[in-house]
Write an enzyme that holds these catalytic residues in place. Structure first.
Site, PDB file in Angstrom:
ATOM      1  N   TYR A   1      15.133  30.721   4.009  1.00 39.14           N
ATOM      2  CA  TYR A   1      13.956  31.510   4.407  1.00 39.14           C
ATOM      3  C   TYR A   1      13.971  31.837   5.897  1.00 39.14           C
ATOM      4  O   TYR A   1      14.305  30.981   6.728  1.00 39.14           O
ATOM      5  CB  TYR A   1      12.669  30.724   4.128  1.00 39.14           C
ATOM      6  CG  TYR A   1      12.355  30.555   2.665  1.00 39.14           C
ATOM      7  CD1 TYR A   1      12.173  31.653   1.829  1.00 39.14           C
ATOM      8  CD2 TYR A   1      12.202  29.283   2.120  1.00 39.14           C
ATOM      9  CE1 TYR A   1      11.866  31.476   0.484  1.00 39.14           C
ATOM     10  CE2 TYR A   1      11.886  29.099   0.781  1.00 39.14           C
ATOM     11  CZ  TYR A   1      11.720  30.213  -0.028  1.00 39.14           C
ATOM     12  OH  TYR A   1      11.409  30.038  -1.347  1.00 39.14           O
TER      13      TYR A   1
ATOM     14  N   LYS B   1       0.841  -1.209   0.000  1.00 40.57           N
ATOM     15  CA  LYS B   1       0.000   0.000   0.000  1.00 40.57           C
ATOM     16  C   LYS B   1       0.874   1.257   0.000  1.00 40.57           C
ATOM     17  O   LYS B   1       2.069   1.189   0.353  1.00 40.57           O
ATOM     18  CB  LYS B   1      -0.935  -0.022   1.220  1.00 40.57           C
ATOM     19  CG  LYS B   1      -0.215  -0.094   2.566  1.00 40.57           C
ATOM     20  CD  LYS B   1      -1.184  -0.461   3.693  1.00 40.57           C
ATOM     21  CE  LYS B   1      -0.481  -0.539   5.028  1.00 40.57           C
ATOM     22  NZ  LYS B   1      -1.361  -1.073   6.095  1.00 40.57           N
TER      23      LYS B   1
HETATM   24  C1  LIG Z   1      -0.575  -1.924   6.890  1.00 42.18           C
HETATM   25  C2  LIG Z   1      -1.082  -3.208   7.412  1.00 42.18           C
HETATM   26  C3  LIG Z   1      -0.219  -4.294   7.607  1.00 42.18           C
HETATM   27  C4  LIG Z   1       1.282  -4.183   7.495  1.00 42.18           C
HETATM   28  O1  LIG Z   1       1.790  -3.675   8.694  1.00 42.18           O
HETATM   29  P1  LIG Z   1       3.364  -3.685   8.998  1.00 42.18           P
HETATM   30  O2  LIG Z   1       3.478  -3.226  10.392  1.00 42.18           O
HETATM   31  O3  LIG Z   1       3.974  -2.700   8.047  1.00 42.18           O
HETATM   32  O4  LIG Z   1       3.836  -5.058   8.753  1.00 42.18           O
HETATM   33  C5  LIG Z   1      -0.758  -5.514   7.963  1.00 42.18           C
HETATM   34  N1  LIG Z   1      -2.085  -5.656   8.162  1.00 42.18           N
HETATM   35  C6  LIG Z   1      -2.947  -4.631   8.020  1.00 42.18           C
HETATM   36  C7  LIG Z   1      -4.396  -4.852   8.260  1.00 42.18           C
HETATM   37  C8  LIG Z   1      -2.482  -3.373   7.660  1.00 42.18           C
HETATM   38  O5  LIG Z   1      -3.333  -2.356   7.548  1.00 42.18           O
END
Ligand SMILES: *Cc1c(COP(=O)(O)O)cnc(C)c1O
Length: 373
Positions: free
Chosen positions: A269, A40
């Protein structure tokens, strides 16, 4: 003309590190454990095209994303058969796209299934793959009681033309915490959920990176949903150790301008920084539009294995550092990664920014080019 290659600022991805991290993660589990690479948010800012390819070669069985658009992107990248699970809730209006593309959707309540069922009741549409989210204590999405879970399972099994009940899963809120009471409560709730379903679906999963790394023997799971652990940064920040992980991402750039400033001159800045002597100042082509946060002022990067402070305000596209001595234009600068015998980690950067590494990496913008090493 190739766009996106005309600036020295780049993310380098270490293929061997990713393979190593996956192997380390799955070592305590059965040989046939499934790994869903969590890609993601542009693969945690690392680059979804590069990471899906590296992860697939490393033997992952599927992918997990947050939203349907990301799932469709994974399909478009050429992964046509692998399970692709959307971890968030998808609106009913998009379910036909999901079903046609074989995307697995997360469902958290019975009414969603009831509203989806008539839409999917067509010879033209393959059964929608469904994973039921079970809220064992995360308090985000999912069904809360075994009785409600059973109702959903019953409905799915009464409508097998519309639905393929492919999985059920839960998510831990504190798997990265030094104390385990809350985690154990969630484990007990998860065990109760599993006991309520017979037969179980193909994928029954509970393991994010933290649970995989620190609680491999406590959880019933046949899928590891690996995000942080696969990318090789510590999911807990600094709360627990994870020395076996190797960082996949480095972020580097080059000096594009260098000058000596006399004592008492100011930089950037707001003129917040003043030279206290004659100083060599370099300009780097990276700024907050690349996701390098404005509040990183005062932090440091590595030049030739030595720290160089970020001075003055970080601007949208450029920032300035104080060099330990004169270095020429073209000198390599390490923002995350190894330089000489020095190392800068994402956790260090995040700690300075008063946040977690997840927030740092997901902000790295697509303007930065990605290379695989
Ligand atoms: C984002 C997510 C993961 C991955 O989490 P990590 O801590 O990066 O391994 C796993 N399960 C769900 C439901 C998530 O939203």
């Amino acid at each position: 003309m190739a766009i996106g290659i005309h600036r020295p600022t780049k993310i380098t991805l270490d293929r061997d590190a990713l393979v190593h991290n996956i192997n380390v993660a799955k070592a305590p589990f059965a040989d046939d454990i499934n790994i869903f690479a969590v890609v993601k948010a542009n693969a945690y800012g690392h680059g979804i095209r590069e990471i899906t390819q590296m992860a697939k070669q490393a033997g992952v069985t599927g992918f997990a994303v947050a939203i349907l658009d990301e799932a469709l992107e994974v399909r478009e990248l050429g992964y046509e058969k692998e399970p692709v699970l959307v971890l968030g809730i998808t609106s009913i209006e998009y379910i036909v796209d999901a079903a046609i593309n074989g995307i697995s959707l997360t469902v958290g309540y019975l009414e969603w299934l009831k509203a989806a069922q008539p839409i999917l009741d067509s010879e033209e549409i393959p059964p929608l793959r469904v994973h039921i989210a079970v809220d064992t204590g995360m308090g985000r999405i999912g069904v809360q009681t075994p009785a409600d879970l059973k109702d959903m399972v019953k409905f799915l099994r009464e409508h097998t033309r519309e639905f393929n009940f492919e999985g059920m899963f839960t998510h831990f809120a504190t798997a990265d915490a030094p104390t385990t009471d809350y985690f154990e409560t969630q484990v007990a709730n998860w065990d109760a959920a599993i006991a309520a379903v017979n037969p179980l679906p193909k994928y029954v999963h509970a393991a994010n990176s933290a649970a995989t790394i620190w609680h491999p023997n406590a959880i019933q799971t046949n899928v590891l949903r690996l995000g942080a652990g696969m990318y090789g940064f510590n999911p807990s920040g600094t709360d627990l150790d994870a020395p076996m992980l190797k960082p996949v991402l480095s972020l580097t750039t080059e000096v594009v301008f260098v000058k000596q400033l006399a004592k008492g001159k100011s930089v950037s800045y707001g003129a917040t920084y003043h030279t206290s002597e004659n100083e060599w100042i370099a300009t780097l082509p990276i700024g907050y539009a690349d996701g390098f946060l404005r509040r990183m002022q005062g932090y440091h990067v590595l030049v030739d294995g030595q720290p160089a402070e970020i001075i003055g305000r970080v601007t949208m596209d450029q920032m300035m550092i104080r060099l330990p001595k004169k270095y020429p234009v073209g000198t390599k600068v390490t923002i995350v990664g190894q330089s000489g015998d020095q190392q800068l980690s994402l956790v260090e950067l995040a700690t300075y920014a008063n946040t977690i590494p997840y927030e740092i990496v997901t902000n790295l913008s697509t303007r930065i080019k990605r290379e695989v090493k």
